[in-house]
Design a protein around this motif. Structure first.
Motif, mmCIF file in Angstrom:
data_model
loop_
_atom_site.group_PDB
_atom_site.id
_atom_site.type_symbol
_atom_site.label_atom_id
_atom_site.label_comp_id
_atom_site.label_asym_id
_atom_site.label_seq_id
_atom_site.Cartn_x
_atom_site.Cartn_y
_atom_site.Cartn_z
ATOM 1 N N ASP A 87 -1.703 -9.362 2.960
ATOM 2 C CA ASP A 87 -2.927 -9.757 2.279
ATOM 3 C C ASP A 87 -3.670 -10.757 3.153
ATOM 4 N N LEU A 88 -4.897 -10.423 3.530
ATOM 5 C CA LEU A 88 -5.726 -11.283 4.360
ATOM 6 C C LEU A 88 -6.558 -12.222 3.506
ATOM 7 N N THR A 89 -6.913 -11.747 2.314
ATOM 8 C CA THR A 89 -7.627 -12.548 1.318
ATOM 9 C C THR A 89 -6.903 -12.320 -0.001
ATOM 10 N N GLY A 95 -0.912 -7.270 -10.258
ATOM 11 C CA GLY A 95 -0.824 -6.396 -9.093
ATOM 12 C C GLY A 95 -0.810 -4.936 -9.510
ATOM 13 N N ALA A 96 -1.367 -4.093 -8.671
ATOM 14 C CA ALA A 96 -1.453 -2.657 -8.950
ATOM 15 C C ALA A 96 -0.069 -2.027 -8.974
ATOM 16 N N GLN A 97 0.111 -1.096 -9.910
ATOM 17 C CA GLN A 97 1.367 -0.361 -10.048
ATOM 18 C C GLN A 97 1.067 1.140 -10.028
ATOM 19 N N LEU A 144 -0.281 -0.122 -1.131
ATOM 20 C CA LEU A 144 -1.196 -0.779 -2.068
ATOM 21 C C LEU A 144 -0.516 -1.218 -3.364
ATOM 22 N N VAL A 145 0.778 -0.934 -3.493
ATOM 23 C CA VAL A 145 1.505 -1.418 -4.671
ATOM 24 C C VAL A 145 1.455 -2.945 -4.654
ATOM 25 N N GLY A 146 1.087 -3.525 -5.771
ATOM 26 C CA GLY A 146 1.025 -4.979 -5.894
ATOM 27 C C GLY A 146 -0.295 -5.607 -5.496
ATOM 28 N N VAL A 147 -1.221 -4.818 -4.932
ATOM 29 C CA VAL A 147 -2.506 -5.393 -4.532
ATOM 30 C C VAL A 147 -3.253 -5.862 -5.787
ATOM 31 N N ALA A 182 -9.663 -4.372 -2.452
ATOM 32 C CA ALA A 182 -9.406 -3.905 -3.811
ATOM 33 C C ALA A 182 -10.591 -4.306 -4.695
ATOM 34 N N VAL A 183 -11.547 -3.408 -4.814
ATOM 35 C CA VAL A 183 -12.754 -3.663 -5.588
ATOM 36 C C VAL A 183 -12.414 -3.744 -7.073
ATOM 37 N N LYS A 184 -11.531 -2.811 -7.532
ATOM 38 C CA LYS A 184 -11.141 -2.811 -8.935
ATOM 39 C C LYS A 184 -9.691 -2.308 -9.044
ATOM 40 N N VAL A 185 -8.895 -3.004 -9.839
ATOM 41 C CA VAL A 185 -7.525 -2.608 -10.119
ATOM 42 C C VAL A 185 -7.429 -2.352 -11.617
ATOM 43 N N GLY A 186 -7.086 -1.113 -11.983
ATOM 44 C CA GLY A 186 -6.951 -0.764 -13.398
ATOM 45 C C GLY A 186 -8.186 -0.166 -13.983
#
Length: 186
Positions: A87-89, A95-97, A144-147, A182-186
């Motif tokens: 993660d850079l930012t 977190g995404a699952q 991307l898991v957990g992003v 990650a613009v949107k998670v979920g």
């Protein structure tokens, strides 16, 4: 006369190759070609070894979340053989699952020639996917898991989790470098 001698040798070799290609099943020929391609790729990778694998810290990324990144891949180390994520930012929220919808922006560089191959930033349209559903390469489904929403994540994807023997404009056995937002998670 010497030229004719070489031509005769070349013709004999070509005839022998054709004769051998005609023997056995087509699967044997394909297997031999695949083995040769893999061996050539491995040999090329070994001869160009820099002595150590790159880490996430070796990759330079300029720009912040929401802006097209500038990515610099060094010449001083080899591509990693395993998936690398960093993660850079930081983001926020859960977190995404697997099974969740994600909306991502990304830029893709190919390791071998250090050129940008694709970028949703350039198109001005993020990319939607369902994590873990096989809609994307395995490197994304795993990396991307957990992003978290709002995170900028670096993914260095080895060939076995990318496009393997090639495809979509990729050279065979190419290591891929993505910077994702990650613009949107979920």
């Amino acid at each position: 006369m010497r030229v004719a001698g070489k031509a005769g040798v070349i013709s004999a070799v070509a005839a022998a190759v054709l004769l051998m290609a005609g023997c056995g099943s087509g699967d044997d020929t394909k297997a031999a070609a695949t083995t040769t391609a893999k061996a050539s790729t491995s040999a090329a990778a070994q001869t160009s070894s820099k002595g150590r694998e790159c880490t996430a810290d070796d990759i330079k990324v300029d720009g912040g979340f929401g802006t097209a990144p500038t990515i610099t891949i060094p010449d001083s180390c080899d591509p990693p053989k395993t998936l690398i994520t960093k993660d850079l930012t930081p983001g926020s929220g859960p977190g995404a699952q697997a099974g969740q919808k994600l909306t991502m922006n990304y830029t893709l560089l190919t390791w071998s020639d250090k050129k940008k191959l694709d970028s949703s930033f350039d198109r001005g349209e993020p990319f939607a996917l369902t994590l873990g559903a096989g809609e994307v390469i395995k490197g994304w489904d795993q990396g991307l898991v957990g992003v978290q929403q709002g995170a900028r994540r670096l993914l260095i994807v080895p060939p076995d989790l990318g496009y393997g023997a090639g495809g979509r404009g990729m050279k065979p056995y190419e290591t891929l470098v993505f910077v994702t937002d990650a613009v949107k998670v979920g």
